[in-house]
Design a protein around this motif. Structure first.
Motif, mmCIF file in Angstrom:
data_model
loop_
_atom_site.group_PDB
_atom_site.id
_atom_site.type_symbol
_atom_site.label_atom_id
_atom_site.label_comp_id
_atom_site.label_asym_id
_atom_site.label_seq_id
_atom_site.Cartn_x
_atom_site.Cartn_y
_atom_site.Cartn_z
ATOM 1 N N LEU A 135 0.826 -1.204 0.000
ATOM 2 C CA LEU A 135 0.000 0.000 0.000
ATOM 3 C C LEU A 135 0.865 1.260 0.000
ATOM 4 O O LEU A 135 0.627 2.194 -0.769
ATOM 5 C CB LEU A 135 -0.915 -0.027 1.224
ATOM 6 N N ALA A 136 1.871 1.294 0.869
ATOM 7 C CA ALA A 136 2.746 2.470 0.952
ATOM 8 C C ALA A 136 3.479 2.703 -0.370
ATOM 9 O O ALA A 136 3.601 3.844 -0.838
ATOM 10 C CB ALA A 136 3.749 2.296 2.084
ATOM 11 N N GLU A 137 3.949 1.636 -0.995
ATOM 12 C CA GLU A 137 4.660 1.760 -2.261
ATOM 13 C C GLU A 137 3.718 2.224 -3.368
ATOM 14 O O GLU A 137 4.120 2.981 -4.262
ATOM 15 C CB GLU A 137 5.321 0.431 -2.624
ATOM 16 N N MET A 144 1.375 10.283 -4.491
ATOM 17 C CA MET A 144 1.038 10.449 -3.067
ATOM 18 C C MET A 144 -0.472 10.614 -2.866
ATOM 19 O O MET A 144 -0.938 11.385 -2.027
ATOM 20 C CB MET A 144 1.778 11.663 -2.472
ATOM 21 N N ASN A 145 -1.239 9.848 -3.631
ATOM 22 C CA ASN A 145 -2.698 9.950 -3.560
ATOM 23 C C ASN A 145 -3.223 9.032 -2.455
ATOM 24 O O ASN A 145 -3.609 7.890 -2.689
ATOM 25 C CB ASN A 145 -3.325 9.573 -4.910
ATOM 26 N N TYR A 146 -3.262 9.558 -1.222
ATOM 27 C CA TYR A 146 -3.669 8.759 -0.059
ATOM 28 C C TYR A 146 -5.129 8.305 -0.175
ATOM 29 O O TYR A 146 -5.464 7.171 0.139
ATOM 30 C CB TYR A 146 -3.497 9.565 1.229
ATOM 31 N N LYS A 147 -5.990 9.203 -0.613
ATOM 32 C CA LYS A 147 -7.417 8.894 -0.652
ATOM 33 C C LYS A 147 -7.716 7.791 -1.677
ATOM 34 O O LYS A 147 -8.508 6.887 -1.422
ATOM 35 C CB LYS A 147 -8.234 10.143 -0.973
ATOM 36 N N LYS A 162 -0.527 7.277 7.729
ATOM 37 C CA LYS A 162 0.458 6.925 8.763
ATOM 38 C C LYS A 162 1.482 5.928 8.229
ATOM 39 O O LYS A 162 2.690 6.112 8.416
ATOM 40 C CB LYS A 162 -0.259 6.345 9.974
ATOM 41 N N TRP A 163 1.011 4.874 7.548
ATOM 42 C CA TRP A 163 1.926 3.845 7.061
ATOM 43 C C TRP A 163 2.869 4.382 5.989
ATOM 44 O O TRP A 163 4.048 4.032 5.950
ATOM 45 C CB TRP A 163 1.141 2.654 6.512
ATOM 46 N N THR A 164 2.337 5.246 5.125
ATOM 47 C CA THR A 164 3.182 5.812 4.072
ATOM 48 C C THR A 164 4.277 6.678 4.676
ATOM 49 O O THR A 164 5.441 6.626 4.251
ATOM 50 C CB THR A 164 2.344 6.639 3.086
ATOM 51 N N SER A 174 9.743 -0.597 9.297
ATOM 52 C CA SER A 174 8.964 0.083 10.340
ATOM 53 C C SER A 174 7.493 -0.329 10.312
ATOM 54 O O SER A 174 6.760 -0.060 11.273
ATOM 55 C CB SER A 174 9.064 1.600 10.162
ATOM 56 N N LEU A 175 7.061 -0.977 9.224
ATOM 57 C CA LEU A 175 5.667 -1.395 9.112
ATOM 58 C C LEU A 175 5.407 -2.778 9.705
ATOM 59 O O LEU A 175 4.282 -3.278 9.655
ATOM 60 C CB LEU A 175 5.226 -1.375 7.635
ATOM 61 N N LYS A 176 6.432 -3.362 10.273
ATOM 62 C CA LYS A 176 6.245 -4.658 10.954
ATOM 63 C C LYS A 176 5.685 -4.407 12.345
ATOM 64 O O LYS A 176 6.165 -3.531 13.068
ATOM 65 C CB LYS A 176 7.578 -5.404 11.067
#
Length: 234
Positions: A135-137, A144-147, A162-164, A174-176
């Motif tokens: 998802l972050a990638e 950078m389209n979060y929505k 937050k995850w991005t 850091s996502l673990k």
């Protein structure tokens, strides 16, 4: 998601009624409320047209089709209505209408806008480490389209954001999710290691360092690409 503005419905109604009752000018009433004069004018004309309903807070943002936006802009271009007139007629903030007009004049395509309220209010669901990284990638690779990512993956907007940010600032590791509890106090006493063990430890540290540097370089390249493309579009 409901859009709770800076000024309450009651504040807007009182300001409009004060103007109707000639308790002040647009300038003086706006000053007493703490808003700019153009905002008060916007409230007033919408209030005259729609009454108290003009300031109702909806559960989600309004949807506007491309065709509707163009029809509003053309009414302005034809000279039949001002931006303020259109604001009152359709109960839309005049700043938004001016934004559509500016885009139209500058050759920027007006697109359908259909907000998905659930990306803000949906319940959180469990995700795997692999899903969070993917998802972050995806966000990084898609302007950078979060929505849009929240819509695509069915994840709450705040989680996507937050995850991005964690991915960009600290890397995918850091996502673990780590188990909670007291940290281990066990430390490696390098003085007690054999020469072979010390060399192995240094090699592992060097690999980890190179991995972090490689990741940071890759993220920097993606951010530069995104900024160049955005500047080109502008």
């Amino acid at each position: 998601m409901s859009r709770k503005g800076k000024y309450s419905k009651e504040t807007k109604i009182k300001a409009c009624e004060d103007y109707i009752s000639r308790k002040g000018s647009f300038e003086s009433i706006a000053k007493s409320v703490g808003c700019d004069e153009s905002s008060l004018r916007d409230w007033y004309y919408r209030y005259i047209e729609h009454g108290e309903k003009a300031f109702e807070i909806t559960k989600r943002n309004k949807s506007y089709s491309k065709e509707f936006k163009i029809s509003v802009v053309k009414k302005y271009i034809d000279g039949k209505y001002s931006a303020m007139d259109l604001s009152a007629k359709y109960n839309i903030n005049s700043r938004l209408i001016r934004n559509w007009i500016n885009k139209y004049y500058n050759g920027i395509e007006l697109k359908d806008y259909d907000p998905k309220g659930d990306v803000y209010t949906m319940e959180s669901r469990k995700t795997t480490y692999k899903e969070r990284v993917e998802l972050a990638e995806w966000v990084i690779n898609n302007d950078m389209n979060y929505k849009k990512a929240a819509d695509k993956y069915g994840i709450k907007y705040s989680s996507v954001y937050k995850w991005t940010k964690m991915y960009l600032n600290k890397g995918p590791e850091s996502l673990k999710y780590r188990k909670r509890g007291p940290k281990s106090k066990t430390q490696i006493n390098e003085d007690e290691l054999t020469e072979m063990q010390r060399l192995k430890l240094e090699l592992e540290r060097e690999r980890a360092k190179n991995k972090r540097l490689s990741f940071a370089l890759e993220v920097h390249k993606k951010k530069e690409k995104f900024q160049r493309e955005r500047k080109f579009r502008e």
